[in-house]
Design a protein around this motif. Structure first.
Motif, PDB file in Angstrom:
ATOM      1  N   PHE A 110       0.826  -1.205   0.000  1.00  0.00           N
ATOM      2  CA  PHE A 110       0.000   0.000   0.000  1.00  0.00           C
ATOM      3  C   PHE A 110       0.864   1.262   0.000  1.00  0.00           C
ATOM      4  O   PHE A 110       0.625   2.188  -0.771  1.00  0.00           O
ATOM      5  CB  PHE A 110      -0.928   0.004   1.219  1.00  0.00           C
ATOM      6  N   LYS A 111       1.877   1.303   0.852  1.00  0.00           N
ATOM      7  CA  LYS A 111       2.727   2.488   0.959  1.00  0.00           C
ATOM      8  C   LYS A 111       3.516   2.746  -0.324  1.00  0.00           C
ATOM      9  O   LYS A 111       3.759   3.899  -0.695  1.00  0.00           O
ATOM     10  CB  LYS A 111       3.681   2.351   2.144  1.00  0.00           C
ATOM     11  N   GLU A 112       3.899   1.685  -1.015  1.00  0.00           N
ATOM     12  CA  GLU A 112       4.678   1.842  -2.239  1.00  0.00           C
ATOM     13  C   GLU A 112       3.815   2.268  -3.421  1.00  0.00           C
ATOM     14  O   GLU A 112       4.265   3.016  -4.286  1.00  0.00           O
ATOM     15  CB  GLU A 112       5.388   0.523  -2.568  1.00  0.00           C
ATOM     16  N   ASN A 113       2.581   1.803  -3.474  1.00  0.00           N
ATOM     17  CA  ASN A 113       1.693   2.124  -4.597  1.00  0.00           C
ATOM     18  C   ASN A 113       0.247   2.198  -4.095  1.00  0.00           C
ATOM     19  O   ASN A 113      -0.531   1.267  -4.279  1.00  0.00           O
ATOM     20  CB  ASN A 113       1.831   1.066  -5.694  1.00  0.00           C
ATOM     21  N   PRO A 114      -0.121   3.321  -3.463  1.00  0.00           N
ATOM     22  CA  PRO A 114      -1.436   3.398  -2.803  1.00  0.00           C
ATOM     23  C   PRO A 114      -2.605   3.743  -3.710  1.00  0.00           C
ATOM     24  O   PRO A 114      -3.752   3.733  -3.261  1.00  0.00           O
ATOM     25  CB  PRO A 114      -1.224   4.514  -1.776  1.00  0.00           C
TER      26      PRO A 114
END
Length: 330
Positions: free
Chosen positions: A9-13
């Protein structure tokens, strides 16, 4: 496992945001009111209702970051209180939806009340402890399940109808109702504190979550919701057996809890953890008095009020912006 999901999630939210936006907007009324619109008013009013639903998140995503001072207006104490007090209405619509849809099954309305209360209490506790990221992740999972279930229920309903589909009128004489509901829906997203929190969360990036084009996330969220409404439209042509009514009740519950959790989280955003907990508990306790309104009654009351609030907020933001520019020139 959970830590890996959080990291993705944090890398590609972007997709997570879009799914959460669609899930939050859905509410129980999207299925119950949608089928009621097509059955009671006709195809054209349903299509206008669906258009308003699809455009709501898109319009918010395009305008909310662009209108000067709008976010400051909604951060102001008076507006936060007004918007915060609207959130229980949204919770009640979700809970009424669960109760209502189970009333049409052999399990009965009392079972629906128990299910609604169970999920409401569960999310009050869960969100008090974990907050924003947990809400996004649970929305992502639940909305993915909604697509699977709505496709399955629609296919099963078509098969069970054995080609004897319901007749839906065009409803040209009810076009005014469709236009009214479309216009009531479009400004609705501006009273979703959770959506403003997504804008701020994307800007702050405090926990290392990648910054994205948040306008695109809201556009995609609206389109994802539009895809879901296609299934609701197809479902409106079919008849439901007792077994399929239970499947529909499970689907509505899954849809409702995504919206319910987001508005319970919004109450925490507006009032803080301690006072927010008290408001959430009070909202759950007071729900019993709102059950007689039904889904459409609770939604109509809320939708009419929020139009005036949103128009006043946009006007205040523009006046504030123009006054600020004059002050700078002076």
């Amino acid at each position: 496992m959970l830590s890996q999901i959080k990291q993705r999630f944090k890398e590609n939210p972007s997709l997570y945001y879009s799914m959460s936006i669609a899930a939050t907007w859905a509410n129980a009324g999207s299925l119950i009111n949608g089928m009621a619109m097509s059955h009671d008013y006709g195809i054209l009013p349903f299509l206008l209702w669906a258009l308003g639903n699809t455009l709501a998140c898109i319009v918010f995503g395009l305008l909310a970051p662009a209108i000067p001072k709008l976010r400051e207006v909604f951060r102001s104490r008076p507006m936060k209180i007004i918007v915060g007090l609207m959130c229980p209405f949204q919770c009640w619509v979700s809970m009424n939806g669960i109760q209502s849809v189970f009333s049409d099954t052999d399990l009965g309305g009392k079972f629906g009340i128990a299910v609604a209360l169970l999920f409401a209490v569960f999310f009050v506790v869960l969100l008090f402890r974990f907050g924003m990221v947990r809400n996004i992740l649970t929305d992502h999972v639940s909305w993915a399940l909604v697509y699977v279930l709505v496709a399955g229920v629609t296919a099963a309903a078509i098969i069970a109808s054995h080609g004897n589909m319901l007749h839906l009128a065009w409803g040209a004489e009810n076009i005014g109702t469709g236009i009214k509901n479309c216009l009531l829906l479009i400004p609705g997203a501006f009273l979703y504190p959770y959506y403003f929190e997504i804008l701020d969360y994307n800007d702050r990036n405090e926990d290392g979550t990648a910054k994205i084009n948040v306008r695109r996330a809201f556009v995609n969220g609206g389109l994802l919701f539009g895809v879901y409404l296609v299934f609701i439209f197809i479902m409106s042509w079919t008849s439901f057996s007792p077994a399929l009514n239970i499947a529909k009740a499970v689907l509505v519950t899954l849809i409702a809890i995504s919206s319910l959790s987001s508005f319970q989280y919004s109450i925490y955003l507006v009032f803080g953890r301690k006072l927010g907990l008290a408001v959430n508990v009070a909202a759950v306790a007071l729900w019993q008095f709102l059950i007689p309104l039904g889904v459409l009654g609770a939604w109509s009351l809320m939708a009419t009020i929020r139009v005036y609030i949103v128009l006043a907020a946009i006007a205040a933001a523009l006046v504030w912006h123009m006054a600020s520019r004059k002050a700078v020139r002076a």
